[in-house]
Design a protein around this motif. Sequence first.
Motif, PDB file in Angstrom:
ATOM      1  N   MET A   1       0.840  -1.165   0.000  1.00 39.61           N
ATOM      2  CA  MET A   1       0.000   0.000   0.000  1.00 39.61           C
ATOM      3  C   MET A   1       0.892   1.236   0.000  1.00 39.61           C
ATOM      4  O   MET A   1       1.844   1.320   0.747  1.00 39.61           O
ATOM      5  N   LYS A   2       0.593   2.186  -0.816  1.00 36.28           N
ATOM      6  CA  LYS A   2       1.394   3.381  -0.962  1.00 36.28           C
ATOM      7  C   LYS A   2       0.998   4.392   0.114  1.00 36.28           C
ATOM      8  O   LYS A   2      -0.175   4.648   0.351  1.00 36.28           O
ATOM      9  N   THR A   3       2.025   4.959   0.755  1.00 38.65           N
ATOM     10  CA  THR A   3       1.768   5.954   1.786  1.00 38.65           C
ATOM     11  C   THR A   3       1.541   7.308   1.128  1.00 38.65           C
ATOM     12  O   THR A   3       2.321   7.724   0.279  1.00 38.65           O
ATOM     13  N   GLN A   4       0.473   7.953   1.514  1.00 35.60           N
ATOM     14  CA  GLN A   4       0.165   9.251   0.932  1.00 35.60           C
ATOM     15  C   GLN A   4       0.507  10.339   1.934  1.00 35.60           C
ATOM     16  O   GLN A   4       0.026  10.326   3.071  1.00 35.60           O
ATOM     17  N   ARG A   5       1.362  11.256   1.512  1.00 35.86           N
ATOM     18  CA  ARG A   5       1.727  12.373   2.366  1.00 35.86           C
ATOM     19  C   ARG A   5       1.167  13.650   1.761  1.00 35.86           C
ATOM     20  O   ARG A   5       1.127  13.790   0.540  1.00 35.86           O
ATOM     21  N   PRO A   6       0.782  14.584   2.577  1.00 34.48           N
ATOM     22  CA  PRO A   6       0.284  15.840   2.027  1.00 34.48           C
ATOM     23  C   PRO A   6       1.429  16.615   1.370  1.00 34.48           C
ATOM     24  O   PRO A   6       2.579  16.505   1.768  1.00 34.48           O
ATOM     25  N   MET A   7       1.123  17.333   0.360  1.00 36.49           N
ATOM     26  CA  MET A   7       2.108  18.131  -0.353  1.00 36.49           C
ATOM     27  C   MET A   7       2.515  19.311   0.524  1.00 36.49           C
ATOM     28  O   MET A   7       1.664  20.012   1.078  1.00 36.49           O
ATOM     29  N   ALA A   8       3.814  19.535   0.655  1.00 41.41           N
ATOM     30  CA  ALA A   8       4.316  20.631   1.476  1.00 41.41           C
ATOM     31  C   ALA A   8       4.525  21.858   0.597  1.00 41.41           C
ATOM     32  O   ALA A   8       5.047  21.759  -0.511  1.00 41.41           O
ATOM     33  N   THR A   9       4.135  22.985   1.110  1.00 44.85           N
ATOM     34  CA  THR A   9       4.348  24.227   0.378  1.00 44.85           C
ATOM     35  C   THR A   9       5.621  24.888   0.900  1.00 44.85           C
ATOM     36  O   THR A   9       6.184  24.480   1.913  1.00 44.85           O
ATOM     37  N   GLU A  10       6.071  25.926   0.202  1.00 45.49           N
ATOM     38  CA  GLU A  10       7.299  26.602   0.581  1.00 45.49           C
ATOM     39  C   GLU A  10       7.192  27.270   1.950  1.00 45.49           C
ATOM     40  O   GLU A  10       8.173  27.424   2.652  1.00 45.49           O
ATOM     41  N   GLU A  11       5.996  27.703   2.354  1.00 49.75           N
ATOM     42  CA  GLU A  11       5.850  28.377   3.633  1.00 49.75           C
ATOM     43  C   GLU A  11       5.978  27.409   4.810  1.00 49.75           C
ATOM     44  O   GLU A  11       6.265  27.808   5.924  1.00 49.75           O
ATOM     45  N   HIS A  13       8.204  24.968   5.154  1.00 49.09           N
ATOM     46  CA  HIS A  13       9.584  24.591   5.453  1.00 49.09           C
ATOM     47  C   HIS A  13      10.233  25.660   6.297  1.00 49.09           C
ATOM     48  O   HIS A  13      10.046  26.853   6.077  1.00 49.09           O
ATOM     49  N   ARG A  14      11.013  25.215   7.269  1.00 45.80           N
ATOM     50  CA  ARG A  14      11.683  26.162   8.140  1.00 45.80           C
ATOM     51  C   ARG A  14      13.048  25.600   8.506  1.00 45.80           C
ATOM     52  O   ARG A  14      13.176  24.430   8.834  1.00 45.80           O
ATOM     53  N   VAL A  15      14.081  26.429   8.465  1.00 41.46           N
ATOM     54  CA  VAL A  15      15.424  26.019   8.839  1.00 41.46           C
ATOM     55  C   VAL A  15      15.682  26.494  10.255  1.00 41.46           C
ATOM     56  O   VAL A  15      15.523  27.670  10.566  1.00 41.46           O
ATOM     57  N   VAL A  16      16.070  25.571  11.103  1.00 42.85           N
ATOM     58  CA  VAL A  16      16.344  25.906  12.494  1.00 42.85           C
ATOM     59  C   VAL A  16      17.858  25.993  12.664  1.00 42.85           C
ATOM     60  O   VAL A  16      18.573  25.043  12.358  1.00 42.85           O
TER      61      VAL A  16
END
Length: 116
Positions: A1-11, A13-16
């Motif tokens: 079964m394929k795992t479905q992940r929500p699409m991430a937008t540019e907003e 993502h965050r670099v810590v």
Amino acid sequence: MKTQRPMATEEEHRVVPFRPRNGPARRVTEGGSPPVQLHRREPPTPDLSRYEQPREAPDDFRHRILANIAAIAFTIALTAIGIWLAMSIADLRKTQDCILTGRRDCARIITETYTP
């Protein structure tokens, strides 16, 4: 079964920024990267002479080597005895299993060959 992940937008993502615990806190420049340190000095190694204890007599290396050889011989003998014991127990278990199943030809017969 394929795992479905929500699409991430540019907003999303965050670099810590990472700051080492032991080092001094460095400021991040406007470009987002920390300043480069070319020469970092290591802290001096602590002096261990305060933990030294005076010796009454110098080491007897011959005695130490003989003690190490005796310890190795004892370890090898103990290992050999353990292997022999494990094999004997396994052989006895096979014989006991054979007898408990009702067979009569369970005993090992040792034959000697005679060559004139």
